[in-house]
Design a protein around this motif. Structure first.
Motif, PDB file in Angstrom:
ATOM      1  N   VAL A 224      25.663   2.589 -22.496  1.00 45.58           N
ATOM      2  CA  VAL A 224      25.891   1.956 -23.796  1.00 45.58           C
ATOM      3  C   VAL A 224      25.651   0.460 -23.661  1.00 45.58           C
ATOM      4  CG1 VAL A 224      27.499   1.617 -25.690  1.00 45.58           C
ATOM      5  CG2 VAL A 224      27.607   3.723 -24.337  1.00 45.58           C
TER       6      VAL A 224
ATOM      7  N   ILE B 132      25.420   8.267 -19.624  1.00 41.25           N
ATOM      8  CA  ILE B 132      25.202   7.671 -20.940  1.00 41.25           C
ATOM      9  C   ILE B 132      25.430   6.171 -20.798  1.00 41.25           C
ATOM     10  CG2 ILE B 132      25.981   7.588 -23.338  1.00 41.25           C
ATOM     11  CD1 ILE B 132      27.122  10.540 -22.616  1.00 41.25           C
TER      12      ILE B 132
ATOM     13  N   VAL C 109      22.362   4.407 -25.444  1.00 42.14           N
ATOM     14  CA  VAL C 109      23.058   4.450 -26.730  1.00 42.14           C
ATOM     15  C   VAL C 109      23.421   3.021 -27.139  1.00 42.14           C
ATOM     16  CG1 VAL C 109      25.171   5.227 -27.901  1.00 42.14           C
ATOM     17  CG2 VAL C 109      23.962   6.769 -26.342  1.00 42.14           C
TER      18      VAL C 109
ATOM     19  N   GLY D 220      29.125   6.323 -27.481  1.00 38.90           N
ATOM     20  CA  GLY D 220      28.721   7.125 -26.330  1.00 38.90           C
ATOM     21  C   GLY D 220      29.258   8.532 -26.407  1.00 38.90           C
TER      22      GLY D 220
ATOM     23  N   SER E  70      32.052   1.075 -28.876  1.00 36.83           N
ATOM     24  CA  SER E  70      30.961   1.399 -27.953  1.00 36.83           C
ATOM     25  C   SER E  70      31.219   2.720 -27.228  1.00 36.83           C
ATOM     26  CB  SER E  70      30.791   0.270 -26.934  1.00 36.83           C
ATOM     27  OG  SER E  70      30.324  -0.909 -27.571  1.00 36.83           O
TER      28      SER E  70
ATOM     29  N   ILE F 242      30.205   7.684 -19.295  1.00 37.87           N
ATOM     30  CA  ILE F 242      29.782   6.672 -20.255  1.00 37.87           C
ATOM     31  C   ILE F 242      29.935   5.321 -19.580  1.00 37.87           C
ATOM     32  CG2 ILE F 242      30.252   5.599 -22.494  1.00 37.87           C
ATOM     33  CD1 ILE F 242      31.470   8.300 -23.383  1.00 37.87           C
TER      34      ILE F 242
ATOM     35  N   SER G 196      27.387  10.898 -28.660  1.00 37.45           N
ATOM     36  CA  SER G 196      26.083  11.350 -28.170  1.00 37.45           C
ATOM     37  C   SER G 196      26.183  12.615 -27.320  1.00 37.45           C
ATOM     38  CB  SER G 196      25.417  10.236 -27.360  1.00 37.45           C
ATOM     39  OG  SER G 196      26.042  10.088 -26.092  1.00 37.45           O
TER      40      SER G 196
END
Length: 222
Positions: free
Chosen positions: A52, A50, A77, A90, A86, A6, A93
């Motif tokens: 963010v 991912i 995201v 992530g 935040s 993330i 998801s």
């Protein structure tokens, strides 16, 4: 074990004295954030990335991706009100049940494959792994009375990212209500009762925050 990262990027650029958020500033031909995503993709094309970002930055980021022909696979995201929120977005998801999740600052583009690998390997074995480096400078604490006291710097580590954790541990830890003491993911996991294992980071892995940091990043990214 499945690996995820993330990458959190929600900076405003105020301390950078920039008109655009610092993650989008161009260094050595690419926006900082693209260097960061590329570092993890170069570590392993199989890793699930991912990204963010604040939702109001989506369109600008997509314009940059088109401009620089940036085609790395990742999931975008929307970020939350705080870093904690935040990271939590992530985390939500991720659909898998097991795996190792690294969390990394979007403005730490000079991250090596060795540090990334050590964080994932240690977290897979021990459950947590947080990159850190020894403190080179002398340290003193400040007290409300105005006095100060020297500390033994050998007992201090400077914390970086990546910070990697077992997916199921992260999910449990991030079910806690937000607290002001949550300055990073390690503090969230620690509050949930999980031990924090430190692994060796690197001094080049700077967090770009001020204009001076950009000069170091230009050197390191060469």
């Amino acid at each position: 074990m499945k690996e995820y990262v993330i990458i959190v990027a929600g900076g405003s650029g105020s301390r950078m004295k920039s008109d655009i958020p610092k993650q989008f500033i161009v260094v050595n031909g690419l926006p900082i954030l693209m260097h960061t995503l590329s570092a993890f993709n170069n570590y392993s094309p199989e890793i699930s990335i991912i990204l963010v970002l604040p939702e109001d930055q989506f369109s600008f980021w997509e314009e940059l991706c088109s401009k620089y022909q940036f085609h790395i696979n990742y999931q975008l995201v929307a970020g939350g009100e705080t870093r904690f929120d935040s990271v939590k977005n992530g985390l939500y998801s991720i659909k898998g049940e097991k795996g190792i999740v690294a969390v990394h600052d979007g403005v730490r583009p000079v991250i090596s494959k060795t540090v990334i690998s050590n964080c994932f390997t240690t977290a897979a074995r021990e459950g947590t792994a947080v990159a850190s480096v020894a403190c080179k400078d002398s340290i003193r604490t400040l007290n409300p009375s105005g006095t100060n006291m020297a500390l033994d710097r050998s007992l201090v580590r400077l914390i970086q990212t990546p910070q990697s954790f077992r997916l199921e541990w992260m999910r449990e830890a991030f079910n806690q209500p937000y607290q002001l003491i949550f300055t990073d993911c390690a503090s969230v996991l620690e509050s949930a009762g999980y031990p924090i294992n430190l692994v060796e980071g690197c001094y080049e892995n700077i967090k770009i925050t001020t204009p001076e940091d950009l000069k170091w990043a230009e050197v390191y990214l060469k």
